[in-house]
Design a protein around this motif. Structure first.
Motif, PDB file in Angstrom:
ATOM      1  N   UNK A 172       0.824  -1.212   0.000  1.00  0.00           N
ATOM      2  CA  UNK A 172       0.000   0.000   0.000  1.00  0.00           C
ATOM      3  C   UNK A 172       0.860   1.265   0.000  1.00  0.00           C
ATOM      4  N   UNK A 173       2.123   1.145   0.410  1.00  0.00           N
ATOM      5  CA  UNK A 173       3.020   2.303   0.384  1.00  0.00           C
ATOM      6  C   UNK A 173       3.174   2.818  -1.042  1.00  0.00           C
ATOM      7  N   UNK A 174       3.209   1.903  -2.019  1.00  0.00           N
ATOM      8  CA  UNK A 174       3.238   2.347  -3.419  1.00  0.00           C
ATOM      9  C   UNK A 174       1.877   2.162  -4.098  1.00  0.00           C
ATOM     10  N   UNK A 175       1.005   1.318  -3.529  1.00  0.00           N
ATOM     11  CA  UNK A 175      -0.293   1.034  -4.141  1.00  0.00           C
ATOM     12  C   UNK A 175      -1.233   2.228  -4.132  1.00  0.00           C
ATOM     13  N   UNK A 176      -1.324   2.930  -2.997  1.00  0.00           N
ATOM     14  CA  UNK A 176      -2.197   4.111  -2.912  1.00  0.00           C
ATOM     15  C   UNK A 176      -1.737   5.209  -3.875  1.00  0.00           C
ATOM     16  N   UNK A 177      -0.424   5.552  -3.914  1.00  0.00           N
ATOM     17  CA  UNK A 177       0.030   6.529  -4.906  1.00  0.00           C
ATOM     18  C   UNK A 177      -0.215   6.073  -6.345  1.00  0.00           C
ATOM     19  N   UNK A 178      -0.136   4.759  -6.611  1.00  0.00           N
ATOM     20  CA  UNK A 178      -0.412   4.256  -7.958  1.00  0.00           C
ATOM     21  C   UNK A 178      -1.869   4.520  -8.337  1.00  0.00           C
ATOM     22  N   UNK A 179      -2.776   4.272  -7.402  1.00  0.00           N
ATOM     23  CA  UNK A 179      -4.199   4.531  -7.663  1.00  0.00           C
ATOM     24  C   UNK A 179      -4.446   6.021  -7.901  1.00  0.00           C
ATOM     25  N   UNK A 180      -3.806   6.870  -7.092  1.00  0.00           N
ATOM     26  CA  UNK A 180      -3.950   8.321  -7.285  1.00  0.00           C
ATOM     27  C   UNK A 180      -3.362   8.761  -8.622  1.00  0.00           C
ATOM     28  N   UNK A 181      -2.295   8.116  -9.049  1.00  0.00           N
ATOM     29  CA  UNK A 181      -1.686   8.413 -10.340  1.00  0.00           C
ATOM     30  C   UNK A 181      -2.677   8.121 -11.469  1.00  0.00           C
ATOM     31  N   UNK A 182      -3.360   6.980 -11.357  1.00  0.00           N
ATOM     32  CA  UNK A 182      -4.366   6.603 -12.368  1.00  0.00           C
ATOM     33  C   UNK A 182      -5.508   7.609 -12.388  1.00  0.00           C
TER      34      UNK A 182
END
Length: 537
Positions: free
Chosen positions: A168-178
């Motif tokens: 989730x440390x990189x997963x949440x920013x990935x979702x926000x990026x999308x």
């Protein structure tokens, strides 16, 4: 003649008396001079001795000052003699509620906008994105430090222990990026993926996929997991229908790219999870080939247990010159302190009987989850057969099994239908089963890093666990490293293990041998030197 002699004596007598008196005076003077000289010599010796002592004191003082300075530099994260700007210095921050510290390095790493989060509310993220975090009180240390950098588009290197919330440390920013990319796009239509997560094993890729699917579902962020050992048909169909995030192992992804069914040209957010393991497994060329197919203006994120030369070179090639590096705890190999480690030194031929005895102890009810690690595929298959013939209900996963068999076995283990599983190191990373109570290392792994990951399958989410390890004469080269891991975690070091010695071999690069050292994330790039032909003789 006698008279002359007498006269001579008479005449000479007073002379002799005078000479005797003078002699006494001279002797006294000589003695005085000698005494003065002795005092002078002694003084010189004393002076020399005093100067030597002063020199030694000065040396000791300088040495003490140097040690004190080095200690202060180490504590403050600075390096003696390096002329580094303030924003590039390392900062050690104690983590609230945790014994670890967090080291942060990189350009402008300590600006106010990058301050670590103390709560989810401070992130100012939409509630729909944070829905996956509703069961947690606050962000984990790696999440608290990673999100501000990743949400601001910084290239990032993260090092944290297993079970620390890295996905989730990189997963949440990935979702926000999308969501950000979609908002800026003229049409909200999925065609090609925008984010890519690479993982070394199928099990880790599948675990990441589960977490990102659950996190992305509330905000309609679609993901697909691509790995070998199973049919390409469903994976191709998912890609054609349009996805936002691709989670993949390098081999299968490269195949689908070459088949022209996976287009990564719009991918601008790339994550390499367990980067060191990926390169150790020989995926170097595949990783470089895959990254070459992504958008040139991309944000790069790497999570790695260690920081060897190969990973540094990859980061230097594809990351900004001054990426952010966050280390939670230490870069040294350290085990989860919630796991009680028991190491038993024994002969190889005694392991089968000892394994049965431990199962009678730890798995008597046959309800609690026990994970047994073997080193090789054939060894895992043999152990599974041996345990079945002795009446134990057991499943196994290893590289020689088809993916559907591996998935089924893992599912039975997770559900508790078959709570005893034998596995190779394919399950050492990425296997997230919170209720694994006991790990038994039937064979010691090839590295202490793998040992730490293996025993990290238990003692997760704040629970306690037990790891029982068999150590044989064949493993003696790793005795020193294992002793360090045990001591760091405050565990009992068996005397039989100390007999192998406590020497720790210097880490070696597979490419460069012993000419290898750990390299900091902000190390300067090598300068290319060119020679003009005019300079040649």
């Amino acid at each position: 003649m006698g008279k002359k002699l007498e006269e001579t004596v008479l005449i000479n007598e007073p002379v002799i008396q005078l000479d005797s008196h003078e002699t006494d005076k001279r002797e006294k003077k000589k003695k005085k001079n000698k005494h003065v000289k002795l005092e002078s010599d002694e003084g010189k010796e004393l002076n020399i001795k005093r100067k030597l002592e002063e020199t030694e004191v000065q040396k000791d003082s300088k040495r003490d000052k140097k040690k004190k300075k080095q200690k202060e530099e180490k504590e403050n994260g600075t390096q003696q003699g390096n002329d580094i700007e303030t924003h590039e210095l390392e900062e050690l921050v104690p983590v609230e509620g945790d014994g670890d510290t967090v080291a942060v390095t990189g350009k402008d790493a300590h600006e106010a906008k990058y301050a670590p989060l103390k709560s989810f509310a401070e992130s100012n993220l939409p509630d729909i994105v944070l829905k996956c975090c509703e069961n947690f009180k606050n962000p984990s240390p790696i999440q608290a430090h990673a999100w501000p950098f990743l949400l601001n588009g910084r290239d990032f290197i993260g090092i944290a222990k297993t079970g620390s919330g890295k996905t989730l440390a990189y997963g949440i920013p990935a979702i926000m990026h999308v969501l950000s990319k979609r908002k800026r796009a003229s049409a909200n239509k999925r065609v090609n993926p925008l984010c890519l997560v690479l993982a070394p094993t199928r099990e880790l890729a599948d675990q990441i996929s589960v977490v990102l699917h659950d996190a992305g579902e509330p905000c309609s962020v679609k993901s697909v997991c691509l790995y070998g050992g199973t049919s390409k048909g469903p994976q191709i169909s998912s890609l054609k229908s349009g996805v936002d995030i691709v989670i993949a192992t390098p081999g299968r992804l490269k195949d689908l790219i070459e088949m022209n069914v996976c287009n990564l040209t719009e991918v601008s957010f790339v994550v390499l999870d367990e980067a060191d393991r990926m390169l150790d497994m020989g995926f170097r060329q595949e990783v470089r080939s895959i990254l070459g197919n992504t958008c040139s203006a991309r944000q790069m994120i790497m999570f790695s247990a260690t920081w060897p030369l190969d990973v540094h070179n990859l980061a230097e090639e594809y990351m900004d010159p001054n990426p952010i590096k966050v280390v939670v705890g230490s870069e040294d190999t350290a085990a989860n302190h919630d796991v009680m480690q028991i190491v038993e030194v024994l002969e190889e031929h005694l392991r089968d009987d000892r394994l049965i005895a431990l199962l009678d102890k730890y798995h008597k009810s046959q309800r609690n989850r026990v994970l047994v690690f073997a080193l090789y595929q054939k060894e895992a298959a043999r152990l599974e057969g041996m345990l079945k013939t002795r009446g134990w209900k057991v499943v196994s996963i290893h590289g020689n099994k088809a993916q559907d068999q591996r998935t089924k076995a893992l599912s039975l283990f997770k559900k508790g239908s078959c709570p005893l599983m034998v596995a190779t190191d394919v399950a050492a990373r990425g296997l997230d089963v919170p209720d694994v109570e006991v790990v038994i290392n039937y064979s010691f792994p090839l590295t202490t890093e793998d040992y730490v990951h293996r025993i990290g399958r238990t003692g997760r989410a704040g629970k306690k666990g037990v790891a029982h390890t068999f150590f044989t004469h064949q493993n003696k080269g790793l005795a020193g490293e294992l002793v360090n891991v045990l001591r760091e975690a405050g565990q009992v070091v068996p005397s039989a293990l100390l007999k192998f010695g406590t020497h720790v071999k210097k880490k070696e690069s597979k490419l460069y041998g012993a000419h290898f050292r750990e390299i900091s994330a902000d190390a300067p790039k090598a300068k290319k030197i060119t020679f003009n032909s005019d300079d040649e003789d």
